[in-house]
Design a protein around this motif. Structure first.
Motif, PDB file in Angstrom:
ATOM      1  N   LYS A  27     -46.129  39.388  19.020  1.00  0.00           N
ATOM      2  CA  LYS A  27     -46.405  39.171  17.476  1.00  0.00           C
ATOM      3  C   LYS A  27     -47.554  37.991  17.430  1.00  0.00           C
ATOM      4  O   LYS A  27     -47.999  38.225  16.349  1.00  0.00           O
ATOM      5  CB  LYS A  27     -45.083  38.569  17.148  1.00  0.00           C
ATOM      6  CG  LYS A  27     -43.856  39.337  16.713  1.00  0.00           C
ATOM      7  CD  LYS A  27     -42.795  38.494  16.167  1.00  0.00           C
ATOM      8  CE  LYS A  27     -41.607  39.509  16.189  1.00  0.00           C
ATOM      9  NZ  LYS A  27     -40.367  38.966  15.508  1.00  0.00           N
ATOM     10  N   SER A  28     -47.850  37.438  18.444  1.00  0.00           N
ATOM     11  CA  SER A  28     -49.022  36.587  18.238  1.00  0.00           C
ATOM     12  C   SER A  28     -50.240  37.303  18.048  1.00  0.00           C
ATOM     13  O   SER A  28     -51.114  37.108  17.279  1.00  0.00           O
ATOM     14  CB  SER A  28     -49.104  35.516  19.328  1.00  0.00           C
ATOM     15  OG  SER A  28     -47.902  34.874  19.677  1.00  0.00           O
ATOM     16  N   ALA A  29     -50.491  38.468  19.112  1.00  0.00           N
ATOM     17  CA  ALA A  29     -51.584  39.181  18.864  1.00  0.00           C
ATOM     18  C   ALA A  29     -51.906  39.864  17.472  1.00  0.00           C
ATOM     19  O   ALA A  29     -52.811  39.905  17.007  1.00  0.00           O
ATOM     20  CB  ALA A  29     -51.593  40.123  20.084  1.00  0.00           C
ATOM     21  N   ILE A  30     -50.639  40.263  17.147  1.00  0.00           N
ATOM     22  CA  ILE A  30     -50.675  41.102  15.675  1.00  0.00           C
ATOM     23  C   ILE A  30     -50.846  40.143  14.596  1.00  0.00           C
ATOM     24  O   ILE A  30     -51.808  40.500  13.691  1.00  0.00           O
ATOM     25  CB  ILE A  30     -49.195  41.577  15.495  1.00  0.00           C
ATOM     26  CG1 ILE A  30     -49.010  42.766  16.414  1.00  0.00           C
ATOM     27  CG2 ILE A  30     -49.090  42.126  14.274  1.00  0.00           C
ATOM     28  CD1 ILE A  30     -47.529  43.256  16.242  1.00  0.00           C
ATOM     29  N   ASN A  31     -50.436  38.995  14.461  1.00  0.00           N
ATOM     30  CA  ASN A  31     -50.778  37.768  13.705  1.00  0.00           C
ATOM     31  C   ASN A  31     -52.202  37.431  13.585  1.00  0.00           C
ATOM     32  O   ASN A  31     -52.905  37.083  12.784  1.00  0.00           O
ATOM     33  CB  ASN A  31     -49.721  36.491  13.828  1.00  0.00           C
ATOM     34  CG  ASN A  31     -48.262  36.849  13.440  1.00  0.00           C
ATOM     35  OD1 ASN A  31     -48.086  37.729  12.718  1.00  0.00           O
ATOM     36  ND2 ASN A  31     -47.529  36.191  14.090  1.00  0.00           N
ATOM     37  N   ILE A  32     -52.771  37.221  14.866  1.00  0.00           N
ATOM     38  CA  ILE A  32     -53.994  36.857  15.019  1.00  0.00           C
ATOM     39  C   ILE A  32     -55.039  37.926  14.372  1.00  0.00           C
ATOM     40  O   ILE A  32     -56.166  37.791  13.586  1.00  0.00           O
ATOM     41  CB  ILE A  32     -54.678  36.613  16.284  1.00  0.00           C
ATOM     42  CG1 ILE A  32     -53.761  35.480  16.792  1.00  0.00           C
ATOM     43  CG2 ILE A  32     -55.898  36.380  16.680  1.00  0.00           C
ATOM     44  CD1 ILE A  32     -54.015  34.949  18.263  1.00  0.00           C
TER      45      ILE A  32
END
Length: 253
Positions: free
Chosen positions: A179-184
């Motif tokens: 999810k962190s990669a998607i949010n960034i």
């Protein structure tokens, strides 16, 4: 031919790397011939792609531990001689990719391994398991590289389909379990801790803004690209292989 079949092609949390002093050397020529055959086989057996990629890193100086890892691949193949990819007619002409990365998985140089599977109309068409050329400074960087590779593959497949006059249904989907990669990827604000992935971030953001790609979240349990980045428990491995539409022609009806 008389070996006991193995449930998976590679052990969980394997420690294959530069061998210890007491690890005996094996015949390099025979090791290279055997691994070469497995590399050829992996073009139609995506379930062994990661394991073959790992053992092929030691072809210059193979040891007993590396040979045992190759033998496990053979034991896995012994139990699944009729397994292959089943192609079925899909209801929708969609392009999808699953990408994943194992952060600093190599004990030799701490480089990450990324992998992707691409599906057209629900059928598996391309896949790749690749060790990074440089060390990733964060898990986000490893995931971003995997996402960038997956997008490049989707764009290449889209060009081929356009040449064949095939129109896709909806945007191409890039599934990621981070999810962190998607949010960034969706966040236009620069952060100091993401400067090292700036090029990949802008590349991915450009495709997202154009509507060409969307990045749905997928749970780790349904992330089929896990097979291409690490060794998995037998139950999880078999579950994900089934999602690749790999079937055994020798299995009872």
């Amino acid at each position: 031919m008389g070996c006991k079949p193995a449930a998976t092609p590679i052990e969980i949390n394997h420690k294959l790397g530069d061998s210890k002093e007491d690890d005996m050397a094996v015949d390099r020529n025979s090791f290279q011939r055997l691994v070469g055959r497995l590399i050829y086989l992996s073009h139609t057996r995506p379930d062994i792609a990661y394991a073959v990629g790992v053992v092929s890193q030691f072809m210059h100086n193979p040891k007993e531990s590396h040979l045992r890892a190759v033998v496990q691949i053979l034991q896995y193949l012994k139990g699944t001689p009729g397994k292959g990819i089943m192609f079925k007619r899909g209801e929708k002409l969609t392009l999808e990719a699953y990408t994943d990365a194992d952060y600093a998985g190599s004990i030799v140089d701490r480089r990450s391994t990324s992998g992707y599977y691409t599906f057209f109309g629900g059928n598996l068409v391309t896949w790749r398991s690749k060790k990074h050329n440089v060390v990733a400074r964060s898990s986000a960087e490893a995931e971003f590289r995997a996402m960038a590779l997956g997008i490049c593959e989707l764009l290449w497949l889209k060009i081929i389909l356009e040449d064949l006059k095939v129109k896709l249904d909806g945007p191409m989907k890039l599934y990621c379990d981070n999810k962190s990669a998607i949010n960034i990827a969706h966040n236009p604000v620069q952060h100091d801790r993401t400067k090292h992935v700036e090029v990949d971030r802008h590349f991915i953001k450009e495709k997202l803004d154009s509507g060409l790609i969307c990045t749905p979240y997928v749970t780790t349990g349904n992330q089929v690209a896990d097979i291409l980045t690490k060794g998995l428990p037998s139950k999880d491995f078999q579950k994900l292989v089934g999602k690749l539409r790999m079937e055994d022609i020798h299995a009872p009806a």
